[in-house]
Design a protein around this motif. Sequence first.
Motif, mmCIF file in Angstrom:
data_model
loop_
_atom_site.group_PDB
_atom_site.id
_atom_site.type_symbol
_atom_site.label_atom_id
_atom_site.label_comp_id
_atom_site.label_asym_id
_atom_site.label_seq_id
_atom_site.Cartn_x
_atom_site.Cartn_y
_atom_site.Cartn_z
ATOM 1 N N VAL B 113 0.755 -1.208 0.030
ATOM 2 C CA VAL B 113 -0.075 0.075 0.034
ATOM 3 C C VAL B 113 0.654 1.025 -0.265
ATOM 4 O O VAL B 113 0.503 2.321 -0.797
ATOM 5 C CB VAL B 113 -0.788 -0.042 1.398
ATOM 6 N N LEU B 117 1.066 4.049 -3.039
ATOM 7 C CA LEU B 117 0.744 5.437 -2.905
ATOM 8 C C LEU B 117 1.764 6.284 -3.228
ATOM 9 O O LEU B 117 1.614 7.140 -4.090
ATOM 10 C CB LEU B 117 0.427 5.504 -1.385
ATOM 11 N N SER B 120 2.074 6.239 -7.262
ATOM 12 C CA SER B 120 1.072 7.002 -7.967
ATOM 13 C C SER B 120 1.191 8.439 -7.711
ATOM 14 O O SER B 120 0.707 9.209 -8.867
ATOM 15 C CB SER B 120 -0.434 6.436 -7.307
ATOM 16 N N GLU B 225 -3.003 -6.239 -4.694
ATOM 17 C CA GLU B 225 -3.054 -5.212 -4.183
ATOM 18 C C GLU B 225 -2.130 -4.026 -4.691
ATOM 19 O O GLU B 225 -2.745 -2.819 -4.513
ATOM 20 C CB GLU B 225 -2.083 -5.132 -2.711
ATOM 21 N N TRP B 228 -4.715 -2.448 -6.915
ATOM 22 C CA TRP B 228 -5.794 -1.633 -6.466
ATOM 23 C C TRP B 228 -5.439 -0.342 -5.704
ATOM 24 O O TRP B 228 -6.136 0.669 -5.794
ATOM 25 C CB TRP B 228 -6.321 -2.618 -5.352
ATOM 26 N N THR B 229 -4.121 -0.234 -5.429
ATOM 27 C CA THR B 229 -3.912 0.840 -4.695
ATOM 28 C C THR B 229 -3.222 2.062 -5.589
ATOM 29 O O THR B 229 -3.407 3.130 -5.385
ATOM 30 C CB THR B 229 -2.788 0.816 -3.473
#
Lengths: 274, 287
Positions: B113, B117, B120, B225, B228-229
């Motif tokens: 995660v 983050l 992105s 994961e 999705w993140t």
Amino acid sequence: MRQLRTYWLDAVAIVACLLVFVVPFAFIVLTASKSAEEAKEWELSLPEEWRFWSNLREVLSFDDGLVMLAMRNSFILTICSVALIVVFGAMVGFTLDRRRDRVASVASGMIMMGLIIPPAVVPTIYTLQQLQLFKTLPGLILVEVAFGLPYAIILFRAFSATIPRELDEAAMIDGCSGFRLFFKVIFPLLRPVIITVIITSSITIYNDFTNPLYFLPGRDNATAQLTLFNFRSQFISQWNLLFMDALIITIPPLIMFLFFNRKIVDGMAGAVKG
Amino acid sequence: MQHLRKAYPRSFYVPAGLVYLVIFFVPTGLAFYYAFTRWTLFESQWIGLDNFRQFFREEALLKSLRNTLVYAVITSGSKVVIGMGLAVLVTSRIRLKGTVRAMIFFPVIVSTVAVGLTFSVLMHPTDGLYNRVLAAVGVDGPHWLTDVNLAIFSVALVDIWKGLGLAMVIYIAGIMSIPRDLYEAVAVDGGGWWQQFRYITLPLSQPATFTVILFSFVGGLRSFELIWTMTGGGPGFASDVIASTIYKQYQAGFYGLATAGNVILFVLVTALVVPMTRYFARREIRR
């Protein structure tokens, strides 16, 4: 001349590694230390004013200390799951190595399935619901144990093969029961592989995002990983706090890494080889 | 036999077996029934192959099937090639070994995660660090995560970045177990760096290659994961994989359809990975 050239190559390798692997982490730390205003710029720069501690306090006190609660949940989840994986996994791994019969080969096949087959999500929720364990921490612990066991059993079985059977026989002649043999004699000898299993499973379970997302929804049950995911929609334009949370939840694995670097690397390299 | 029963009781299987059967095996079995139903968790209605038909008819779901395969092939292939290259580099240059290995390995133990983050943000088309650096040298950077054709590859790139360290340490373990005198033999025969790699390192690190391919391919097929993140399957459904489709259908309350997705993923993983393990096992025995 030759000497100089090898230094050059080393320098290039180090700089490349820094750019590719260290910049993203530097970005996290620097952004976590900035004011909200400055963090919004998403620049890789030193903060004009270091706000590290006040950002830390702000994140920790946000929503009645949700982050602390989530850290506590994550620690309970990790410690309980890993303890069960170690004890249950060692019992099965040792027994599988010693009894190489039909039951053992059927069990080995099932363990291989557990390693490759993705769990069926909704039926698992349904099963947990029937057991009154859905949305509970004990339920999630059982999930982590079930999914983490196959890999631990394979490690324990491989290591048990290196413990001489003469030892078992001597203990049995002395009148030990199977139970005593395992817990008094064998279990302490499994120490190296126990450490490997503890380190690798605790990192995996602590970092797990998918299983808590499915099986333990709800604010009070949030784990560390879920807080970061949920804060993304709550901390709009407060990137300093968001990255501070990312930093906080990275600290436990970081500490593990600093202390057990070699063990983790060897364990993981050996682990996947089975 | 008497002796076995006493020393190694089968009851030792019970605690692990119970958890494993109830939490993993039973739900996997149930999936093969509920995948053929319309399901609310309280009641289910048999609808035959409808869920599967829908899966193979809807463009979004079909796309996720293709993406899953592309993602698994790209990530596992790259981890093999780059992981081996890095391992060769690190094992040949002793001075760097510790530092470089630690730097490359660290992302393996950081949460997905947090990595998702961070990247992105770094990959933002206009304000992200990468495209700003590219703009500074006059290059118009790609729209990493917002370009329909590029998004899945950008996530795959981050997946490779994160998993490379594990592939590398497996190769390091493999290369370190090769006897040194083999290299000396090649050197005596006048073989240079390339010959040593081609005739010693490459063939003798084959077990490491099999391990890396297997774990990263299985991981790639199941991956959820990071996707999705980073993109949430977007833009639109351009970077959806089967696992993210399952989550979306679950959120929307289509439990039967989500379970059908699980069965498809099950069949896909088994059909690809089981023959692969068989083949690898045969090759290893022959050597």
